[in-house]
Structure formats: structure tokens, C-alpha cells
Write a protein that holds these residues in place. Structure first.
Motif, PDB file in Angstrom:
ATOM      1  N   LYS A 191      29.049  18.202  43.452  1.00  0.00           N
ATOM      2  CA  LYS A 191      29.055  18.914  42.132  1.00  0.00           C
ATOM      3  C   LYS A 191      29.969  20.263  41.941  1.00  0.00           C
ATOM      4  O   LYS A 191      29.906  20.926  43.116  1.00  0.00           O
ATOM      5  N   ARG A 213      30.057   8.491  32.260  1.00  0.00           N
ATOM      6  CA  ARG A 213      30.357   8.325  33.341  1.00  0.00           C
ATOM      7  C   ARG A 213      31.826   7.321  33.358  1.00  0.00           C
ATOM      8  O   ARG A 213      32.332   6.799  32.471  1.00  0.00           O
ATOM      9  N   VAL A 215      30.801  13.727  41.252  1.00  0.00           N
ATOM     10  CA  VAL A 215      31.188  12.474  41.993  1.00  0.00           C
ATOM     11  C   VAL A 215      30.133  11.884  43.008  1.00  0.00           C
ATOM     12  O   VAL A 215      29.450  12.912  43.818  1.00  0.00           O
ATOM     13  N   GLU A 216      29.994  10.793  43.004  1.00  0.00           N
ATOM     14  CA  GLU A 216      28.763  10.310  44.011  1.00  0.00           C
ATOM     15  C   GLU A 216      29.349   8.763  44.507  1.00  0.00           C
ATOM     16  O   GLU A 216      29.699   7.969  43.448  1.00  0.00           O
ATOM     17  N   TYR A 217      28.992   8.584  45.717  1.00  0.00           N
ATOM     18  CA  TYR A 217      29.250   7.325  46.208  1.00  0.00           C
ATOM     19  C   TYR A 217      27.680   6.825  46.955  1.00  0.00           C
ATOM     20  O   TYR A 217      27.027   7.681  47.562  1.00  0.00           O
ATOM     21  N   ALA A 266      27.318  12.829  47.316  1.00  0.00           N
ATOM     22  CA  ALA A 266      27.431  13.744  46.281  1.00  0.00           C
ATOM     23  C   ALA A 266      28.016  14.896  46.319  1.00  0.00           C
ATOM     24  O   ALA A 266      27.750  15.614  47.079  1.00  0.00           O
ATOM     25  N   LEU A 324      30.806   3.682  43.200  1.00  0.00           N
ATOM     26  CA  LEU A 324      31.454   5.315  43.231  1.00  0.00           C
ATOM     27  C   LEU A 324      31.053   5.684  41.612  1.00  0.00           C
ATOM     28  O   LEU A 324      31.618   4.736  40.592  1.00  0.00           O
ATOM     29  N   GLN A 325      30.489   6.915  41.334  1.00  0.00           N
ATOM     30  CA  GLN A 325      30.389   7.367  39.815  1.00  0.00           C
ATOM     31  C   GLN A 325      31.121   8.639  39.845  1.00  0.00           C
ATOM     32  O   GLN A 325      30.984   9.404  40.869  1.00  0.00           O
ATOM     33  N   GLY A 326      31.685   8.942  38.854  1.00  0.00           N
ATOM     34  CA  GLY A 326      31.967  10.089  38.323  1.00  0.00           C
ATOM     35  C   GLY A 326      31.456  10.514  37.175  1.00  0.00           C
ATOM     36  O   GLY A 326      31.294   9.778  36.200  1.00  0.00           O
ATOM     37  N   SER A 327      30.811  11.631  36.870  1.00  0.00           N
ATOM     38  CA  SER A 327      30.068  12.370  35.676  1.00  0.00           C
ATOM     39  C   SER A 327      30.501  13.698  35.306  1.00  0.00           C
ATOM     40  O   SER A 327      30.845  14.396  36.087  1.00  0.00           O
TER      41      SER A 327
END
Length: 425
Positions: free
Chosen positions: A380, A39, A391-393, A378, A417-420
Motif C-alpha cells: 500500500k 480495480r 497491489v495484492e497477489y 499486499a 493479482l489486483q491493483g486498487s
């Protein structure tokens, strides 16, 4: 010990089946699955519950609870290794080991159960499971590793299922065609889930993708002064408290109806069967936790799916004093998640949810009530047969007066805020 007995049973059945059944496949590429993700995270607001605070997200702000100014950090999401040996034409096993990062990296056993699914041409299909597992509540998780498909973070409901509602027991399901659709009925006996409710009562709802691992403990946030003499600053989500395995089992019953239309309705009642007056030498208590959950999955168009769940429940802990338990809490939450798919390569998802708890105990009172809401967006994208990017907020707004014990305002707002980068191999 119950998990060890299950593992021993798996090995014994594997040995005998290998000699007698040509359907055996213990070690091959088809029996192993590896999943994992890394992440990049930016988050503001209060410190996370993972660090023993009240924050509602997996990641959090600075030590003093002030904003972290959205600084970017790298983190291990999780890694799962799944072994699914075939022990015969109808018998299999699933064993999952998980590595994940809380305040530190931890590893442990996530699931270990036997599955039985005989081949039949009759109108009634039958299957069964026995071992260490989650109940079939979540509409967001799937696969042998109990992973997420369209988002990085599940709803508050299914975050709680992942962190506290895991058991050792046995489940049986029968399904039959009805009116052009299918009706499935499930019944189960559960045990070693006697502490379910502790984290939800003392911390409240949260949104994260951490999983309960066997024998692992979880830190609690600062406790109210009245409950501190009775409760240690931690809980073990998987623990037997009431005198022995299956001495006082819990249970659940589930009905799932797939209509002729592209709509599926699921209803489950769960009762962990805990003894609220059971206590061990570490002052961990049994909890009597019950809940009802309704889930709906509907296809709204060729590539649009709606999933929604609503849960309400009740948990109690401790002796009765002046007509009330030490902890007596009612809880509820609901969400709706809509996903638009773009072929097999990409999707966009949006989720809205609300949650609340109400306390009526003599030591945990309305000061630890909470209510809040959250929205999640999100996206994908598949990068290949084994690799995808997400990516997700998340924006979450909650109020809990108990935060004032550590000098925070009762109302807190967080953004994450995440990026995976996710692999499945």
C-alpha cells in the motif's frame, strides 16, 4: 421490517435530541464520509462463486472453468457513503449505503445502528450499539464503513463474517483498567441472522471483500442431488426464519484484554440461535450456527504488527432423518498476517492461512468436505491525504469433491493479482 424499525427509531431520536441537546450535529461535513475504489484484476483458474460456481475468489476464470489466461479486467471494487449524525453528547448513529460489483452492480444498506457512549470519569467505561451491524470478530476491518486497512482482500474467516454473519440486535460493552492494561467485556442479543451457514456449507470458504447487504440474495453453486429438493439455488444472509423478531434470539459474548505489553487478545463465542427446522415457502431454512474465535494483535517492533485469528464452529440445518440432520457441518480456519509499515505513507503485508470443512449430514456428505490453504502479499502507498494505491497477489489451493458435479477436478488452484485505487474523503 426490523431494519425499518431501527431506521425509524434513529429518526425519532434525532428529532427529539435536536430540540434538547446542544451536542446535536445532523448535517455537516464532519458527519459524512465517502470511500470507494476501482480495480484492475488479472485472475486464472475456475469460475467464481459470485457467478454461481465453486471458485474461491471474487473474480474467476472462463465459463467452462478453464483458465482465463490471466487476462486483465477493470472492475468497481465498492463505494460506501457513511452518515454519522450526532444526536447528543452521548448518542450517535451510523448509516452506511454500499455499492459493489458481483456478477452485476448492486446497491443496498450495509449498516444502520445507534451508538451510545457516555462521558465518564469513573474506572468503568461503558458503550452500546443497537441496529444492523457485524459482530466485533474481524481484526482486519475497521472504520465506520467496515473497510480494510492494509490489503484488498480479507482472510477466509473475515470474508465469511462479511458475507454471512450480520445481524439486527443490541450490544453492550464495559471496559476497565486491569494490571496496567485494559479488559473489555461485551454481550449481545442478535436476530435476523438465521440463515448464516448456508453459503459456507454449500460453497465452502472463500476470499473476497464483498459485504452482505440488507434484503439481497446470494447465488449458491451447484447443489448435491440429495439436497436439491430441499434448498433453492440462493440464500439471503440477513433473514428472520423462526417466527418473529427476537422470538428466538441468538447471542454472543466477547472478552478483549489489552496487556501492559503491546499485545491484545480477543475471544468471542457466537450463537445465531437459529431453528434448524424452520423453513419458509421458498424452502430457505434456518441454520443453527455457533463458532468460537480467538484473535491476537501484537506489535513486534516500532513499525511491525502481527494479527492472527483462529476459528472453529458447527452448523446444522433441516429435520433429523435416521439420526442425522440434512446438513451437519463442522468448519475451521486460521490465519496470520504480518504488516511492516514505512512511516505513514506505505506498508507491506503478508498473510498465510488454512481452512477446512467436514460434513456429517444425511444429504450433504463427505463429498462436500473441503480443505485448502492460501497466501497473500499486499503493498500500500499513500498518494495524498485522500488517495492511496494498493497491489495484492493471492494464491489459493483447495480440494472439494463436489466440483466433480460440474466436470471439474476436485483440486483447483487459482492466482489473482489486483491493483486498487482507493479514495477516502
Amino acid at each position: 421490517m426490523a431494519v425499518l424499525r431501527v431506521a425509524g427509531a434513529v429518526a425519532l431520536v434525532a428529532s427529539s435530541s435536536a430540540r434538547a441537546d446542544s451536542g446535536v450535529n445532523l448535517f455537516s461535513a464532519d458527519t459524512f464520509l465517502l470511500t470507494g475504489d476501482v480495480r484492475a484484476v488479472a485472475v486464472d483458474g475456475e469460475r467464481s462463486w459470485v457467478d454461481g460456481a465453486f471458485g474461491k475468489l471474487r473474480f474467476g476464470g472462463r465459463e467452462d472453468g478453464a483458465s482465463s489466461n490471466g487476462r486483465l479486467r477493470a472492475s468497481l471494487g465498492s463505494a460506501d457513503i457513511v452518515w454519522q449524525p450526532k444526536l447528543g453528547w452521548a448518542l450517535s448513529a451510523t448509516i452506511v449505503g454500499t455499492v459493489q460489483q458481483r456478477d452485476r452492480v448492486e446497491a443496498g444498506l450495509s449498516e444502520a445502528y445507534l451508538g451510545f457512549k457516555p462521558l465518564t470519569n469513573g474506572p468503568i467505561k461503558f458503550s452500546a450499539r443497537a441496529g444492523l451491524m457485524w459482530p466485533p470478530v474481524s481484526l482486519e476491518h475497521g472504520g465506520p464503513e467496515w473497510g480494510l486497512r492494509d490489503t484488498i482482500t480479507p482472510s477466509a474467516i473475515n470474508s465469511w463474517i462479511g458475507e454471512e454473519v450480520k445481524f439486527v440486535g443490541a450490544e453492550a460493552t464495559a471496559s476497565v483498567a486491569v494490571g496496567g492494561g485494559k479488559l473489555g467485556l461485551t454481550a449481545a442479543l442478535v436476530d435476523a441472522n438465521d440463515t448464516a451457514g448456508a453459503l459456507l456449507a454449500f460453497r465452502g470458504w472463500a476470499l473476497h471483500d464483498l459485504k452482505a447487504l440488507a434484503w439481497r440474495k446470494v447465488s449458491l453453486p451447484p447443489l448435491a442431488s440429495g439436497i436439491e429438493p430441499y434448498q433453492p439455488p440462493f440464500t439471503h444472509p440477513l433473514k428472520e426464519m423462526d417466527g418473529g423478531f427476537l422470538k428466538r434470539p441468538g447471542w454472543y459474548a466477547r472478552a478483549a484484554w489489552q496487556l501492559r505489553a503491546p499485545i491484545k487478545v480477543e475471544v468471542i463465542h457466537y450463537d445465531n440461535g437459529g431453528d434448524p427446522e424452520a423453513v419458509d415457502q421458498y424452502l430457505e431454512w434456518g441454520w443453527r450456527t455457533r463458532f468460537d474465535n480467538v484473535g491476537v494483535t501484537a506489535t513486534l517492533g516500532p513499525a511491525t504488527e502481527l494479527r492472527a485469528q483462529a476459528m472453529r464452529g458447527h452448523t446444522v440445518m433441516g429435520f433429523v432423518e435416521e439420526g442425522r440432520r440434512l446438513v451437519d457441518m463442522r468448519f475451521r480456519s486460521a490465519f496470520a498476517l504480518i504488516t511492516q509499515r514505512f512511516g505513514d505513507k506505505a506498508s507491506l503485508s503478508a498473510r498465510g492461512e488454512a481452512f477446512a470443512t467436514r460434513n456429517h449430514g444425511c444429504e450433504v456428505t463427505s463429498a462436500d468436505d473441503e480443505h485448502g490453504w492460501a497466501v497473500t502479499a499486499a503493498g500500500k502507498r499513500s498518494l495524498g491525504p485522500d488517495l492511496s494505491a494498493l497491489v495484492e497477489y493471492i494464491h489459493i489451493d483447495s480440494r472439494r469433491a463436489g466440483r466433480e458435479r460440474v466436470g471439474l477436478a476436485a483440486r483447483q488452484v487459482q492466482n489473482q493479482l489486483q491493483g486498487s485505487l482507493r479514495i477516502r474523503w
